[in-house]
Write an enzyme that holds these catalytic residues in place. Sequence first.
Site, short mmCIF file in Angstrom:
data_model
loop_
_atom_site.label_atom_id
_atom_site.label_comp_id
_atom_site.label_asym_id
_atom_site.label_seq_id
_atom_site.Cartn_x
_atom_site.Cartn_y
_atom_site.Cartn_z
N CYS A 100 0.85 -1.19 0.00
CA CYS A 100 0.00 0.00 0.00
C CYS A 100 0.88 1.23 0.00
O CYS A 100 1.89 1.28 0.72
CB CYS A 100 -0.90 -0.01 1.24
SG CYS A 100 -2.05 1.38 1.34
N HIS A 142 -9.26 -3.66 -1.75
CA HIS A 142 -8.22 -2.92 -1.04
C HIS A 142 -8.50 -1.41 -1.10
O HIS A 142 -8.49 -0.73 -0.07
CB HIS A 142 -6.85 -3.22 -1.66
CG HIS A 142 -5.73 -2.44 -1.07
ND1 HIS A 142 -4.76 -3.00 -0.27
CD2 HIS A 142 -5.40 -1.12 -1.17
CE1 HIS A 142 -3.89 -2.07 0.10
NE2 HIS A 142 -4.26 -0.91 -0.45
N GLU A 143 -8.76 -0.90 -2.30
CA GLU A 143 -8.99 0.54 -2.45
C GLU A 143 -10.27 0.98 -1.74
O GLU A 143 -10.29 2.04 -1.10
CB GLU A 143 -9.01 0.95 -3.91
CG GLU A 143 -7.71 0.72 -4.65
CD GLU A 143 -6.47 1.30 -3.97
OE1 GLU A 143 -6.59 2.30 -3.22
OE2 GLU A 143 -5.38 0.75 -4.17
N HIS A 146 -10.09 1.71 1.97
CA HIS A 146 -9.65 3.05 2.36
C HIS A 146 -10.83 3.98 2.59
O HIS A 146 -10.76 4.88 3.44
CB HIS A 146 -8.74 3.66 1.29
CG HIS A 146 -7.35 3.12 1.29
ND1 HIS A 146 -6.45 3.35 2.31
CD2 HIS A 146 -6.70 2.35 0.38
CE1 HIS A 146 -5.31 2.74 2.03
NE2 HIS A 146 -5.43 2.13 0.87
#
Length: 178
Positions: A100, A142-143, A146
């Site tokens: 990341c 994953h994104e 955030h």
Amino acid sequence: MAVRPVLKMGTPSLLQRSEPVAEFDTPELHALVQDLFDTMHATNGVGIAAPQIGVNLQVVIFGFDANPRYPDAAPVPQTVLVNPQITPLGHDEELGWEGCLSVPGLRGEVPRYARIRYRGFDQYGAPIAREVSGFHARVVQHECDHLWGVLYPQRIRDMTRFGFTDVLFPGLTDAPDE
């Protein structure tokens, strides 16, 4: 536009939920998307979320043909995804190594749903709906984490599978996570 500084793990705002985008096709949104692309490309990222550059909005971008940080990954189409929703397609999970831009120099083995459906909008307000698997599904999850205040180390189940990239993957030392 501009390459923006990427916030690092420990920054309190990375642990906050992001706000939905209320208006599409605005100069401000287009500028944000361009800054995200400029920053992602400058850092060899495969994706980046608005909170990583200090913007508390539900905007992520991702996509690449080839990437030195993930040399074995299949290409992922370049995508702008606003106000995303993710639905797992089944209960199957896959373990995979993740890095990341907000956790530079480290990698961890993270469980993710093997297949997902994601929906949202592009920066113009056009709907997006895709069913994906493999690395594409991993990048989206994953994104989008955030946007919900989650960093990948929080998802690692076996901390013996978390460490410095240059130790775990010496061949990737020419492609840092920073």
